[in-house]
Design a protein around this motif. Structure first.
Motif, short mmCIF file in Angstrom:
data_model
loop_
_atom_site.label_atom_id
_atom_site.label_comp_id
_atom_site.label_asym_id
_atom_site.label_seq_id
_atom_site.Cartn_x
_atom_site.Cartn_y
_atom_site.Cartn_z
N GLU A 131 0.88 -1.26 0.06
CA GLU A 131 -0.11 -0.12 -0.15
C GLU A 131 1.02 1.19 -0.06
O GLU A 131 1.58 1.51 0.85
CB GLU A 131 -0.93 0.17 1.06
N GLU A 132 0.86 1.87 -1.18
CA GLU A 132 1.40 3.39 -1.05
C GLU A 132 1.52 4.25 -0.15
O GLU A 132 2.64 4.81 0.36
CB GLU A 132 1.10 3.79 -2.40
N LYS A 133 0.43 4.22 0.66
CA LYS A 133 0.13 5.20 1.78
C LYS A 133 1.05 4.82 2.92
O LYS A 133 1.14 5.76 3.66
CB LYS A 133 -1.35 5.41 1.96
N PHE A 134 1.70 3.74 3.02
CA PHE A 134 2.24 3.37 4.23
C PHE A 134 3.95 3.33 3.89
O PHE A 134 4.67 2.51 4.65
CB PHE A 134 2.09 1.93 4.71
N PHE A 135 4.20 4.16 2.70
CA PHE A 135 5.66 4.09 2.42
C PHE A 135 6.69 4.58 3.60
O PHE A 135 7.48 3.88 3.86
CB PHE A 135 5.66 4.95 1.14
N VAL A 136 6.24 5.52 4.28
CA VAL A 136 6.93 6.11 5.39
C VAL A 136 7.14 5.05 6.63
O VAL A 136 8.17 4.68 7.09
CB VAL A 136 6.36 7.26 5.94
N THR A 137 6.16 4.31 6.94
CA THR A 137 6.07 3.29 7.85
C THR A 137 6.83 2.19 7.50
O THR A 137 7.60 1.40 8.08
CB THR A 137 4.42 2.80 7.98
N TRP A 138 6.56 1.62 6.09
CA TRP A 138 7.49 0.47 5.58
C TRP A 138 8.99 1.04 5.32
O TRP A 138 9.96 0.15 5.89
CB TRP A 138 7.14 0.46 3.99
N LEU A 139 9.24 2.15 5.06
CA LEU A 139 10.82 2.53 5.09
C LEU A 139 11.23 2.72 6.64
O LEU A 139 12.48 2.49 6.75
CB LEU A 139 10.93 4.04 4.41
N THR A 140 10.62 3.05 7.66
CA THR A 140 10.96 3.20 8.81
C THR A 140 11.33 1.83 9.47
O THR A 140 12.25 1.77 10.14
CB THR A 140 9.99 3.85 9.72
N LYS A 141 10.39 0.66 8.92
CA LYS A 141 10.69 -0.43 9.65
C LYS A 141 11.93 -1.04 8.89
O LYS A 141 12.67 -1.83 9.74
CB LYS A 141 9.28 -1.30 8.93
N ILE A 142 12.24 -0.97 7.64
CA ILE A 142 13.74 -1.10 7.10
C ILE A 142 14.84 -0.50 7.98
O ILE A 142 15.82 -1.09 8.17
CB ILE A 142 13.56 -0.85 5.60
N LEU A 143 14.71 0.77 8.09
CA LEU A 143 15.51 1.68 9.00
C LEU A 143 16.01 1.11 10.36
O LEU A 143 17.24 0.74 10.67
CB LEU A 143 15.02 3.17 8.96
N ILE A 144 14.90 0.46 11.12
CA ILE A 144 14.83 0.05 12.17
C ILE A 144 15.69 -1.15 12.04
O ILE A 144 16.63 -1.47 13.01
CB ILE A 144 13.77 -0.01 13.04
N ARG A 145 15.45 -2.16 11.12
CA ARG A 145 16.46 -3.27 10.92
C ARG A 145 17.72 -2.94 10.64
O ARG A 145 18.62 -3.73 11.25
CB ARG A 145 15.69 -4.05 9.85
N CYS A 146 17.84 -2.06 9.90
CA CYS A 146 19.22 -1.62 9.39
C CYS A 146 20.07 -1.16 10.70
O CYS A 146 21.24 -1.23 10.84
CB CYS A 146 19.48 -0.68 8.45
N ALA A 147 19.32 -0.26 11.40
CA ALA A 147 20.25 0.36 12.64
C ALA A 147 20.53 -1.21 13.63
O ALA A 147 21.46 -0.90 14.18
CB ALA A 147 19.15 1.25 13.34
#
Length: 177
Positions: free
Chosen positions: A63-79
């Protein structure tokens, strides 16, 4: 251009649209990464790794509207991956020269960031996403794959723990969490 339109273009392989999305959210991504890894170079590495992983996986976003949420989830995993590699937090001695150059308000922000870093991981995740990323309870629950009521409980307990840490350090005088 509308963010949802940019996400749709990026999902179709438009590199420029993806780059615009990253530019749109770069400050938020960097701040969040810094809260986790506690140093500039590692935070920049985390953001770069997030950009790379998200570029490779953009077509999996449902869902395109959840892009920031999806991106944040990836960022947390990377952190967390970065922290696992390092296994130690950055010593405060490396941060002290920066603190001396900042004004009082910035000192308070750094004190709050240090206190946030001392929270249990599950509470820190919720506090960071809710307060620093301005995500709703529902969005935090989506990012962390938790029930909303658990997020509310963690938020309440995290705030209590944060208040205790700040009061113990004499930093919560007249401030409310």
């Amino acid at each position: 251009m509308n963010e949802v339109k940019l996400v749709k273009k990026a999902k179709k392989g438009d590199k420029e649209a993806f780059e615009q999305l990253l530019v749109l959210h770069k400050d938020q991504l960097y701040r969040t990464a810094f809260l986790y890894v506690r140093n500039r170079e590692d935070a920049l590495d985390v953001v770069q790794e997030t950009a790379f992983r998200s570029y490779l996986a953009i077509k999996t976003l449902q869902e395109e509207k959840f892009f920031v949420t999806w991106l944040t989830k990836i960022l947390i995993r990377c952190a967390y991956d970065s922290l696992k590699k390092r296994k130690n937090n950055v010593p405060l001695e490396k941060v002290t020269p920066i603190l001396s150059k900042l004004d009082k308000r910035s000192d308070d922000v750094m004190d709050l960031a240090d206190a946030t870093n001392k929270l249990e991981q599950k509470y820190r995740d919720v506090i960071v996403l809710f307060h620093y990323h301005d995500l709703s309870i529902k969005e935090v629950a989506l990012v962390l794959d938790l029930p909303e009521n658990t997020v509310k409980t963690y938020l309440q307990r995290g705030r209590k723990q944060l208040r205790t840490i700040l009061e113990g350090a004499g930093l919560n005088e007249g401030k409310s969490l």
